[in-house]
Scaffold this motif. Structure first.
Motif, short mmCIF file in Angstrom:
data_model
loop_
_atom_site.label_atom_id
_atom_site.label_comp_id
_atom_site.label_asym_id
_atom_site.label_seq_id
_atom_site.Cartn_x
_atom_site.Cartn_y
_atom_site.Cartn_z
N PRO A 1 121.37 118.83 60.88
CA PRO A 1 121.14 117.75 60.18
C PRO A 1 120.34 118.05 58.87
N GLY A 2 121.16 117.97 57.57
CA GLY A 2 120.45 118.42 56.05
C GLY A 2 120.86 119.64 56.01
N LYS A 3 120.96 120.36 56.57
CA LYS A 3 121.59 121.56 56.19
C LYS A 3 123.14 122.03 55.99
#
Length: 123
Positions: free
Chosen positions: A41-43
């Motif tokens: 998540p978020g990467k």
């Protein structure tokens, strides 16, 4: 065209193991370099492990060396990723990829992608 379907993801405690599978259909499976990528998540999506046509050459990200093992069964058109000593940092959606470009110690772009399977490692 190659269709890829991953399975084997799930919820596992830190230190545990999981084995991911990727079933391929369509064009000749053995003709392709294959790889696993993951996205937390978020990467951004990142390379995890890759394998040559016959399996003799393998490539691993530094973060998984010694813990993950990639393999393939060309007779079954299936790619595997054995994941041991899992850490919370391994939590991500794992994607199977076909027709990848590999050089040095890693693999890069791929022409075919699976839909992904979620791996969640809890402490």
């Amino acid at each position: 065209q190659v269709q890829l379907v991953e399975s084997g993801g799930g919820l596992v405690q830190a230190g545990g193991s999981l084995r991911l599978s990727c079933a391929a259909s369509g064009r000749t499976f053995s003709a392709y370099f294959m790889a696993w990528f993951r996205q937390a998540p978020g990467k951004e999506r990142e390379f995890v492990a890759g394998i040559s046509w016959g399996g003799l050459s393998q490539y691993y990200a530094d973060s998984v060396k010694g813990r993950f093992t990639i393999s393939r069964d060309n007779g079954k058109n299936t790619l595997y990723l054995q994941m041991n000593s899992l850490k919370s940092a391994d939590t991500a959606v794992y994607y199977c990829a076909a027709d990848v470009t590999c050089s040095g110690s890693r693999c890069y772009a791929a022409n075919y992608w699976g839909q992904g399977t979620q791996v969640t490692v809890f402490a």
